[in-house]
Design an enzyme around this catalytic site. Structure first.
Site, PDB file in Angstrom:
ATOM      1  N   LYS A  62      28.233  27.256  20.382  1.00 55.61           N
ATOM      2  CA  LYS A  62      29.131  26.968  21.508  1.00 55.61           C
ATOM      3  C   LYS A  62      30.593  27.025  21.077  1.00 55.61           C
ATOM      4  CE  LYS A  62      28.429  23.026  23.837  1.00 55.61           C
ATOM      5  NZ  LYS A  62      29.609  22.146  23.930  1.00 55.61           N
ATOM      6  N   GLN A 210      39.138  19.951  18.324  1.00 58.94           N
ATOM      7  CA  GLN A 210      39.693  20.386  19.615  1.00 58.94           C
ATOM      8  C   GLN A 210      41.203  20.218  19.632  1.00 58.94           C
ATOM      9  OE1 GLN A 210      37.592  18.235  22.664  1.00 58.94           O
ATOM     10  NE2 GLN A 210      35.673  19.313  22.288  1.00 58.94           N
ATOM     11  N   ASP A 360      28.336  15.821  16.925  1.00 58.46           N
ATOM     12  CA  ASP A 360      27.521  15.965  18.138  1.00 58.46           C
ATOM     13  C   ASP A 360      26.047  15.630  17.895  1.00 58.46           C
ATOM     14  OD1 ASP A 360      29.718  16.755  19.622  1.00 58.46           O
ATOM     15  OD2 ASP A 360      29.419  18.882  19.184  1.00 58.46           O
ATOM     16  N   LYS A 387      32.929  11.175  24.191  1.00 55.58           N
ATOM     17  CA  LYS A 387      32.286  12.488  24.370  1.00 55.58           C
ATOM     18  C   LYS A 387      31.871  12.645  25.841  1.00 55.58           C
ATOM     19  CE  LYS A 387      32.797  13.952  20.209  1.00 55.58           C
ATOM     20  NZ  LYS A 387      33.742  15.042  19.984  1.00 55.58           N
TER      21      LYS A 387
HETATM   22  C1  S3P Z   1      34.262  21.021  19.202  1.00 59.80           C
HETATM   23  C2  S3P Z   1      34.731  19.938  18.543  1.00 59.80           C
HETATM   24  C3  S3P Z   1      34.133  18.600  18.622  1.00 59.80           C
HETATM   25  C4  S3P Z   1      32.743  18.621  19.246  1.00 59.80           C
HETATM   26  C5  S3P Z   1      32.660  19.544  20.418  1.00 59.80           C
HETATM   27  C6  S3P Z   1      33.037  20.957  20.025  1.00 59.80           C
HETATM   28  C7  S3P Z   1      34.962  22.309  19.066  1.00 59.80           C
HETATM   29  O1  S3P Z   1      34.960  17.768  19.402  1.00 59.80           O
HETATM   30  O2  S3P Z   1      32.334  17.330  19.605  1.00 59.80           O
HETATM   31  O3  S3P Z   1      31.354  19.550  20.954  1.00 59.80           O
HETATM   32  O4  S3P Z   1      34.385  23.353  19.381  1.00 59.80           O
HETATM   33  O5  S3P Z   1      36.115  22.292  18.600  1.00 59.80           O
HETATM   34  P1  S3P Z   1      36.207  17.012  18.715  1.00 59.80           P
HETATM   35  O6  S3P Z   1      36.955  18.035  17.969  1.00 59.80           O
HETATM   36  O7  S3P Z   1      37.030  16.436  19.821  1.00 59.80           O
HETATM   37  O8  S3P Z   1      35.606  15.964  17.826  1.00 59.80           O
END
Ligand code: S3P
Length: 479
Positions: A62, A210, A360, A387
């Site tokens: 993803k 993120q 996750d 989350k």
């Molecule tokens: C993700 C980062 C994670 C994760 C999310 C996907 C990404 O979140 O929980 O499902 O693709 O950068 P955080 O970076 O906020 O921890």
């Protein structure tokens, strides 16, 4: 757009639909929130199974899928993507990129093609961008749009509308981007990209890929050097993939963490990408096979980037029989096949430092822990509170409903092993990973487990039920 809508239709036809409310699309404007709730919830029941068998593939990663679409959208030329995750979260990102002027569509050959517009080429969308359930989709897109003078409204479903956006609006405002948000820095929000963005140096206050990615993406169309200082390493797909697109990006390891610097206003070159299987989706059949006696499965082509493999390390420490076969490099990432056999697990302590590499996976690890011998303690879980649901609370409630004792604090959880009784109904709170975790639990519980709503599984793993039942699981609609 019509093709993307057709794909969403197909996902829904599989039985996992989250019908959107009428608030966007069909020329309507003024939307404030997308909704999944015009269709009825789809409760599912999971019953004790007698050994899972088979070789399977889970859908594409993803995180990489979102990034492949977004980086393709601002590259020059046509990016092709094989193995893209065709699930609601990612389709929403494809729609958003198309609405911003970069055509993203699936060919009859299953390959996605994105016509990029260049780092400065995005334009204001004519309708709100609906990111559905996806924090990654909206936060990364906000970064991508932040340094281009466009105006965009971002909306999401009730779960996403409850999640904090201040973690990205604060650093993005430093570029000169302005935001009007709902109370508490939440969606819906309107972003106005900076006309003359100024480069930023930002130290991450939370371990979040993120947030890191949003700031780096804002740096793409900002003259000068944008630096993110990351005290705790998080998944590094943005850095790796941007490098592949030809971005001027460097990573230096320093005593206060990784310093990631991007030099802006250099064009990216379109790429041909292959997305390997998602380790966060593989987590469900992996734990299912470990806890269901008699199981022996292979999950092929899983991405094994070390910033994502904390769950595998933990399950192996617990005594899990997981062998990585056929390790190889594909598309800049290490991949391999996971050979998993039913195992006697024992409780362990999972240190806080490991949390970013399995952030996750705690819901499904908690299910594995409930079948282990002894207590499993997990630390450093504060991010689970924000989350798709408050996952710490949702996991504890689900375990309690199925006869498993737990103790918890603000950022830790202890789960008592010995086996789940089952017999309970789990409230999923619009959270795909809570739904899948407790369906896995039912395969090895004394009594069946029920989840109140399985629709959100379509956000990341539309064919979860079919794939699991194909290996001998017993997941059926609740009567
Ligand atoms: C993700 C980062 C994670 C994760 C999310 C996907 C990404 O979140 O929980 O499902 O693709 O950068 P955080 O970076 O906020 O921890």
């Amino acid at each position: 757009m019509a093709l993307l809508d057709a794909i969403v239709k197909t996902l829904r036809a599989k039985g996992w639909q989250r019908a959107k409310s009428s608030c966007i699309g069909a020329g309507q404007t003024g939307a404030t929130m997308s909704s999944n709730h015009t269709a009825e919830p789809l409760p599912l029941v999971s019953r004790r199974a007698s050994g899972l068998k088979g070789r399977i593939r889970v859908p594409g990663d993803k995180s990489m899928s979102h990034r492949a679409l977004m980086f393709g959208a601002v590259a020059i030329g046509e990016t092709t993507i094989r193995g893209l995750l065709e699930a609601e979260d990612v389709i929403n990102t494809a729609k958003a990129m198309t609405a911003l002027g970069a055509d993203a569509r699936r060919g009859a050959d299953g390959v996605w093609r994105v016509q990029g517009v260049g780092v400065a080429g995005l334009r204001s969308p004519s309708q709100p961008l609906d990111f559905g359930n996806s924090g990654t989709g909206v936060r990364l897109a906000m970064g991508l749009m932040a340094s281009t003078p466009l105006t965009a409204q971002c909306i999401g479903d009730a779960s996403l509308s409850g999640r904090p956006m201040g973690r990205v609006t604060v650093p993005l405002s430093q570029f000169g981007t302005t935001f009007e948000t709902a109370e508490g820095n939440r969606l819906p929000l309107t972003l106005k990209g900076a006309k003359n963005p100024v480069p930023v140096t930002y130290t991450l206050p939370v371990a979040s890929a993120q947030v890191k990615s949003a700031v780096l993406l804002a740096g793409l169309n900002t003259a000068g050097k944008t630096t993110v200082i990351e005290p705790t390493p998080t998944r590094d797909h943005t850095e790796r993939m941007l490098k592949g697109f030809g971005a001027k990006i460097t990573v230096e390891k320093k005593p206060d963490g990784n310093h990631i610097t991007i030099e802006g206003q250099h064009e990216l070159a379109a790429q041909n990408l292959d997305v390997p299987g998602d380790p966060s989706s593989a987590a469900f059949p992996m734990v299912a096979a470990l806890i269901t006696p008699g199981s022996d499965i292979v999950i092929e082509n899983i991405m094994l980037n070390p910033t994502r493999t904390g769950l595998i390390d933990t399950l192996v420490e617990m005594g899990g029989n997981i062998v990585i076969e056929n390790r190889r490099l594909a598309g800049g990432e290490e991949v391999g096949d996971l050979h998993v056999k039913a195992s006697k697990l024992k409780g362990v302590t999972v240190p806080a430092a490991r949390a970013p590499s399995m952030i996750d996976e705690y819901p499904v690890l908690s299910v594995a822990a409930s079948f282990a011998e002894g207590v499993t303690r997990m630390e450093g879980l504060e991010e689970l509170r924000v989350k798709e649901s408050d996952r710490l609370a949702a996991v504890e409630a689900g375990l309690a409903a199925n006869g498993v004792s737990t103790r918890s604090g603000r950022d830790w959880l202890e789960v008592d092993g010995g086996g789940a009784k089952g017999g309970g109904t789990v409230v999923t709170h619009m959270d795909h990973r809570i739904a899948m975790s407790f369906l896995v639990m039912g395969l090895a519980s004394a009594h069946e487990t029920k989840v109140d709503d399985s629709r959100f599984i379509a956000t990341s793993f539309p064919d979860f039920t079919g794939l699991m039942n194909g290996m001998g699981a017993k997941l059926t609609p609740a009567t």
